[in-house]
Motif scaffolding. Structure first.
Motif, short mmCIF file in Angstrom:
data_model
loop_
_atom_site.label_atom_id
_atom_site.label_comp_id
_atom_site.label_asym_id
_atom_site.label_seq_id
_atom_site.Cartn_x
_atom_site.Cartn_y
_atom_site.Cartn_z
N LEU A 14 0.83 -1.20 0.00
CA LEU A 14 0.00 0.00 0.00
C LEU A 14 0.87 1.26 0.00
CD1 LEU A 14 -2.88 -1.00 2.48
CD2 LEU A 14 -3.10 -0.59 0.01
N GLN A 15 1.98 1.18 0.71
CA GLN A 15 2.87 2.36 0.74
C GLN A 15 3.41 2.67 -0.65
OE1 GLN A 15 5.29 0.89 3.95
NE2 GLN A 15 4.45 2.35 5.44
N GLU A 16 3.72 1.62 -1.41
CA GLU A 16 4.19 1.86 -2.77
C GLU A 16 3.10 2.47 -3.64
OE1 GLU A 16 6.41 -1.41 -4.57
OE2 GLU A 16 6.82 -2.17 -2.55
N ILE A 17 1.90 1.99 -3.47
CA ILE A 17 0.77 2.55 -4.24
C ILE A 17 0.53 4.00 -3.80
CG2 ILE A 17 -1.71 2.35 -4.66
CD1 ILE A 17 -1.29 -0.74 -4.14
N TYR A 18 0.57 4.19 -2.50
CA TYR A 18 0.36 5.53 -1.94
C TYR A 18 1.36 6.53 -2.55
CZ TYR A 18 -0.69 8.95 1.78
OH TYR A 18 -1.08 10.06 2.49
N ALA A 19 2.59 6.07 -2.68
CA ALA A 19 3.63 6.95 -3.23
C ALA A 19 3.34 7.34 -4.67
CB ALA A 19 4.99 6.25 -3.13
N ALA A 20 2.57 6.51 -5.35
CA ALA A 20 2.27 6.80 -6.76
C ALA A 20 1.00 7.63 -6.94
CB ALA A 20 2.13 5.47 -7.52
N LEU A 21 0.36 7.98 -5.85
CA LEU A 21 -0.88 8.77 -5.95
C LEU A 21 -0.58 10.19 -6.39
CD1 LEU A 21 -2.87 7.94 -2.67
CD2 LEU A 21 -3.51 7.29 -5.00
N PRO A 22 -1.33 10.74 -7.34
CA PRO A 22 -1.19 12.17 -7.67
C PRO A 22 -1.49 13.02 -6.45
CG PRO A 22 -2.51 11.01 -9.32
CD PRO A 22 -2.30 10.06 -8.20
N GLU A 23 -1.02 14.24 -6.50
CA GLU A 23 -1.14 15.18 -5.38
C GLU A 23 -2.55 15.25 -4.81
OE1 GLU A 23 0.72 17.21 -2.65
OE2 GLU A 23 1.67 16.26 -4.40
N ASP A 24 -3.51 15.38 -5.71
CA ASP A 24 -4.89 15.65 -5.27
C ASP A 24 -5.75 14.39 -5.21
OD1 ASP A 24 -4.79 15.25 -7.97
OD2 ASP A 24 -6.27 16.79 -8.46
N TRP A 25 -5.12 13.23 -5.13
CA TRP A 25 -5.86 11.98 -5.06
C TRP A 25 -5.96 11.47 -3.63
CZ3 TRP A 25 -6.76 7.59 -8.82
CH2 TRP A 25 -7.06 8.08 -10.10
N TRP A 29 -12.99 -2.15 10.56
CA TRP A 29 -12.63 -0.73 10.44
C TRP A 29 -11.37 -0.43 11.24
CZ3 TRP A 29 -12.12 2.76 14.40
CH2 TRP A 29 -12.61 2.37 15.65
N GLY A 30 -11.16 -1.14 12.33
CA GLY A 30 -9.96 -0.92 13.13
C GLY A 30 -8.71 -1.22 12.32
N SER A 31 -8.74 -2.33 11.57
CA SER A 31 -7.59 -2.68 10.73
C SER A 31 -7.41 -1.64 9.63
CB SER A 31 -7.81 -4.05 10.07
OG SER A 31 -8.15 -5.02 11.03
N SER A 32 -8.51 -1.27 8.99
CA SER A 32 -8.44 -0.27 7.91
C SER A 32 -7.85 1.03 8.44
CB SER A 32 -9.86 0.01 7.38
OG SER A 32 -10.04 -0.44 6.08
N LEU A 33 -8.33 1.46 9.57
CA LEU A 33 -7.85 2.72 10.14
C LEU A 33 -6.35 2.63 10.47
CD1 LEU A 33 -8.40 5.57 11.16
CD2 LEU A 33 -9.11 4.60 13.35
N LEU A 34 -5.93 1.48 10.98
CA LEU A 34 -4.52 1.28 11.29
C LEU A 34 -3.67 1.45 10.03
CD1 LEU A 34 -3.20 0.64 14.01
CD2 LEU A 34 -3.37 -1.79 13.48
N PHE A 35 -4.13 0.84 8.93
CA PHE A 35 -3.41 1.03 7.67
C PHE A 35 -3.38 2.50 7.28
CE2 PHE A 35 -4.21 -3.57 6.77
CZ PHE A 35 -2.92 -3.93 6.45
N CYS A 36 -4.53 3.17 7.37
CA CYS A 36 -4.60 4.57 6.94
C CYS A 36 -3.69 5.46 7.81
CB CYS A 36 -6.04 5.07 6.99
SG CYS A 36 -7.07 4.32 5.71
N GLN A 37 -3.68 5.19 9.11
CA GLN A 37 -2.80 5.96 9.99
C GLN A 37 -1.35 5.82 9.56
OE1 GLN A 37 -3.74 4.24 13.80
NE2 GLN A 37 -5.29 5.78 14.31
N LYS A 38 -0.95 4.62 9.19
CA LYS A 38 0.43 4.37 8.82
C LYS A 38 0.73 4.91 7.41
CE LYS A 38 0.51 0.23 11.71
NZ LYS A 38 1.46 0.51 12.81
N LEU A 39 -0.29 5.01 6.58
CA LEU A 39 -0.07 5.46 5.21
C LEU A 39 0.06 6.98 5.12
CD1 LEU A 39 -2.48 3.10 3.23
CD2 LEU A 39 0.02 3.18 3.04
N GLY A 40 -0.87 7.67 5.76
CA GLY A 40 -0.82 9.13 5.68
C GLY A 40 -2.18 9.73 5.38
N PRO A 41 -2.22 11.05 5.23
CA PRO A 41 -3.50 11.77 5.16
C PRO A 41 -4.30 11.52 3.89
CG PRO A 41 -1.66 13.28 4.85
CD PRO A 41 -1.06 11.96 5.25
#
Lengths: 427, 427, 427, 427
Positions: free
Chosen positions: B201-212, B233-245
């Motif tokens: 997910l971090q690799e995908i996240y890095a490829a996201l355009p600025e406004d995505w 949702w707890g697992s999902s949120l944990l991933f999102c917290q680690k990924l970024g805004p």
């Protein structure tokens, strides 16, 4: 305390203009769909839901009870409470007693009191899930199913005694709910438990008066349980088949496994002519005994759709079944809570009554699933509150039972009469 | 096939008298409660639900698919179908593409087609839960979580490619749902699976355009599964917290364990500013993907109550979230089914909008549970259909989308164009 | 009453021959698989499960309690009971107190009594789910989450007082379980409830001694509830993240929705370094609080597989976590029931310890699902009772705790000392 | 491909020393408890589990199928596969055919092939849950329950044809599973659906040969469903009661609502003399069709405890019931998966057979719940693998079926014969 009719009439007066406006509008809307609002109002007026004597006080959980105030401390006061409800909504015209919590000492006086409030006595309920003071043998390990025939006999005798009390009051049915079962795998022999229970029920059945019924309730589970002797409608029906025509299955909405299709169970039991009636409540997780309609109102509507169809098929009216609220009131005023429950039941019934069942049958015959859903949802989405209000109004009840209950400060009146720290007998 | 505006206007004309009558009556009723019906109509008009490209054909189960007729056989035809929906209800103004089922070969032409139907492109969806023909490595044992880094890389690359297609079409988000998990205890190492997935997910996240944004969906279980990598949702949120805004949690109503309190999950995610949006559907037993509102309409209403409160708190409008239908249409015409789903969503939203939230907050502050319930139920029991119809009317849509769809024999027209035995790509 | 060592030794003597035979056989079998039985015995010896002070009497349900006999009537007697358990199994070396049921009046004397029985004091538990006599404000509508700041303050103060008692006894953690929540949709504002609770917890957190922890327990539901403030591990973790490093998540096996994959939750919490420990019990339908291992022993084993892996990863021993039994003993002698629970825990731990985790990791790396399952089941199907018996024997305990408990007629002795109709304080 | 006996014997030789050591030890242990290990071994040898013809290929979900290699492409190859299983474990001596997937074109040749592998033909299964190519009328909206009598007739005729195929092969029972039901409230009339189904079943019943049975299977739900016509054992039993003595209830472990007490259902059906047999599998969330014993082995044991008691009561052996595996093999080699399932069944049976049922009955009679649990758990915790291995050995099977399957590289052999990309007919 008693709510005098003029209070109700006075209160209604202030609301009548608005109500008439709404009722007339709805009547027109329904009329365009070929539905006679007045006929439905009459059908609603005939519907009566029994109030159980144990529901008038604040309930609790295994952790404790946060008691309310002004609760009824005697059978007489409980009847008085139901009288208040019935005066307000004219749809709670009977009371279901629980023995031994509410043994009538002077049956004639009790009947007279009830009559003065226009109340009848619904099914009587036995209790073999608790030990009473001075009880000889314990029900810790079961009652009608117990391995010890002496315990079974004690439980059978209790039920026969309950019938006796019921006869004195004019009840016509005995309602049996067992918490018999086991907490652990291995604890009980399922087959022996079934057969012990069957024998016990047969003895009770033999003691039923000619014109009585016995209602056999099932329940999938209790907290801290591993099995219950009568776990589902299939088990209940099996008992009833073996007992005879006076035995019918009682459905409690909360007594099912997660996601059960209860409306289909209702349809099947009505098809077999074996539905005794209902214990109404609602739940989110288990047998939560919450206010009727507070969690899954659409499911309640679907159940009423089956009930209306089943009554039609059987050529029976709503008085051919036993309707009762079986809820626990832990954070609301029990009387307000019961008013909400009765209202929710009537609303679901009204929605089911305005369903265009002819069109529905045609849609089903054509597998027009979209239309079938639309027809159901059209009935459910219609705001039928004016129908229920009109029914209450016609029967002499209030257009706004809870509003009036609050305006009259009924609870304060009861506290003044009964005191702050009464605790109702029962759960 | 396209529904011309004059057809809609013509059809509306015949219904207008009745509608106006109902709308005016409701407007008055609401007005007495201090609610501005016109403002609510405007809010409803702004609400747009995306239609996923895979929902336009007849779905199936593991046993098979009973296909319909005249289904769209290409991306162009799918867009055409959504165009029909949007013309009818003016609330389905976007389409959510699923790659590789719907790869746009000529992005400009696709955008132009969509624009001509007033459609935008919502989140794009990747697919690593199936093997595509000629795919080098299999996802049989997972994709982003796979034990083999080469498989993970293939899955990451696919997601990055999906972003590319999305950019071409003007999408602003990537939606990821994984069926990664295990069928048996022991099969996978929970911690390694989590960490592999996180890295991917971090690799995908890095490829996201600025406004995505990237939407991380969770699911408690799949048939034949023992665990899923992102189970709640707890697992999902944990991933999102680690990924970024840029990472938010996507909620699909069917992806929960029995009895879950989904409205509370929604409230919590909004409190954390981490709700991406919704996949709407309904279910009785599991992830049934049934028509929205067909089973638990009250729960849907409760969810919208939280959404409305949350939007207010966050100072956001409904366009700040991603709304999509995610249902499977197996026994209904997919287009009719989608019209029913959108209607159910709008009705729930309308009910939530007329809730008197100020009074509710006061009742809560006083622990007046009876009143709190009454306020909720007053909103739910109100027949808000005129509000939704008025919104559609104002936006140029139909007062009766399904009625017009049937009157115009749209499906027959599509069959004439596309043939009887087309099968839509997708599930 | 105290069980003297010579009684245990004497009883063991009669069983030793058979035990040695079984142990040696198992040791050989394990040896062939490269497993050192003696090392496992040592690891088992180090494992201690706390006994909660409220579990020593007969529990009940909302319908009533069928009390046992000879139950402890004071804190001293409760400690005595735990002393009996620990003497028998040498694995119940601590007690978890519940305030206000078990306020130590003379801390020094209590510590001395406990020490004499080789017992320590585990986490202390606060109680804001019941109203105590003479309590100023009621928890009927919540405690740490209450809408009224005065109630919240009272609840915070109670927790701080509990810490004080714990400090006196040498406890190192405060365990908080809330029954805060709501019974009906609309009753509470989820976000405000969360934030009120967070503020309350922050005040308690600030009062924690340097070397203390606070355990935040979650629970999906309670009977008669619609929502709980801390409904799942995700909510608990969110609170802990906001509180700080001294706050960890406490898992109670019964506090989940149906079918939840608890072992994955355990793995995730350990991965995050946020698992406080466990409340052990078992259940069939809800939070049944049945004897550990009586319903789903394989799930318990799978949880221990994660615990063993997690401890290894974290470089921690079993003393780095809080293990406690949290069960309700309604139809069994509470002491016998606790002996069964501790045995079940140790057996699961032993099975997890003999799992060939290296081979398992290889099988996982190759997606050899059949082998992965075989490895798990090989561990589970092995009869590890000789390992647990050997551990108890080495620590000075009994080879057959329940057998000896019955031989010595311990319960009769307690009845003789305490009388037939004592009722333990607590639930 | 066929596994020659000498291969098995050779492989066993290497394992015999270890096995004998384990078996003798267990035999002694059991002997001390008064249990005759050799008698149990004989009982185990007699137990035969049918393999369904559709379980030999890799299964899938609604998202797709990740096929395996070397799968059987014809009925002959399927029989060959079952022959391999039976050669290895000597406990899979029959095959259950699914029509129309496996229509025997030359019955005599098929019988001869099966005989050569020591296989019989178990119940035949009809399929009215899918449309076959060139089928005149669709089952999209049901089969035996369909609103259209022509569709019902087609489905009845199909079942009668299946009986014909079964007669040719020596089957003695027809097994009926319906996916009839509805996806949405309102879609079907529950009572009419029941009665249509009953009439259809009566026609099929009338076509049963004298010595045949019909098995009526129930299922609580399917993905994307709202109701099924035969939703639970109560419904199934009602059909069987109305049909007559040749109709019995078939239980599939995965076809229940969450938390159902299946062992009690089994006990009740055996009490009524109405249990047809079992479809074995396991599940975590729904009807997951996972390997038997992979999730809830203790529940499987509890079911076998009831089966053993019921057989004893009825004076029947295990050959009086229909045992079949009904699982889906998506991530394991189907043959290895089936070997694991059969082993798990035999282990549970063995555990139930060593249960001291006399002591258990005494404990139950005394409400000694602790002892009852101990007796059950003593049987379950005993490592009974040597008993199952001894049974296989005595019958000419392998001491380690999966080990030998892998040693002989059976799958590679099948791939060599059949190719990599075969796909088995069936699901």
């Amino acid at each position: 305390m008693k709510i005098e009719q003029y209070r109700i009439d006075q209160h209604n007066e202030g609301l009548l203009g608005k109500h008439n406006n709404q009722f007339i509008f709805l009547k027109e809307q329904l009329g365009e769909q070929g539905i006679d609002a007045n006929a439905i109002v009459k059908t609603l007026q005939a519907f009566q839901v029994a109030i159980p004597s144990w529901a008038l006080g604040t309930g609790g959980t295994r952790f404790g009870r946060f008691s309310g105030a002004g609760e009824p401390g005697s059978l007489e006061e409980k009847i008085e409470d139901v009288g208040i409800l019935h005066a307000l909504n004219r749809s709670s015209g009977s009371i279901s007693l629980h023995i031994p919590w509410d043994i009538p000492k002077d049956a004639d006086a009790i009947i007279q009191l009830a009559s003065s409030l226009d109340l009848k006595f619904d099914a009587v309920n036995s209790n073999t899930f608790q030990d009473q003071k001075n009880q000889e043998l314990s029900y810790k390990y079961g009652s009608l199913s117990h391995v010890d025939p002496k315990v079974r006999k004690q439980a059978v005798d209790h039920n026969i005694e309950v019938i006796k009390y019921g006869k004195e009051l004019g009840s016509k049915a005995l309602s049996i709910w067992l918490s018999d079962g086991s907490c652990f795998p291995g604890q009980s022999n399922f087959v022996k438990s079934f057969q012990n229970t069957l024998e016990s029920l047969q003895e009770i059945y033999a003691a039923l008066p000619e014109d009585w019924k016995v209602f056999v309730e099932y329940k999938a589970y209790e907290p801290n349980f591993y099995s219950t002797v009568i776990q589902d409608w299939g088990s209940s029906l099996l008992f009833c088949q073996k007992l005879g025509p006076k035995a019918d299955v009682l459905v409690d909405l909360g007594h099912h496994l997660p996601n059960a299709n209860i409306e289909q169970i209702v349809a099947t039991l009505m098809m077999e002519g074996r539905l005794a009636g209902f214990h109404f409540n609602d739940s989110k997780y288990g047998d939560d005994d919450l206010t009727v309609g507070s969690i899954r109102p659409y499911m309640l509507f679907l159940i009423f759709v089956e009930l209306v169809e089943g009554m039609k098929r059987a050529g029976k009216g709503s008085d051919g079944f036993a309707w009762m609220i079986d809820a626990s009131h832990n954070v609301k005023d029990p009387l307000e809570d019961l008013l909400q429950s009765v209202e929710a039941i009537l609303l679901s019934y009204a929605q089911a009554l305005i369903l265009d069942s002819k069109k529905l049958e045609i849609a089903r015959g054509e597998n027009d699933v979209v239309l079938a859903q639309q027809l159901l949802q059209n009935a459910f989405r219609t705001d039928v509150r004016p129908l229920v209000r009109e029914a209450m109004l016609h029967s002499g009840g209030s257009l706004d039972p809870i509003g009036l209950f609050r305006d009259l400060k009924v609870r304060n009146g009861l506290i003044a009469e009964r005191g702050l720290v009464t605790v109702a007998t029962g759960l």
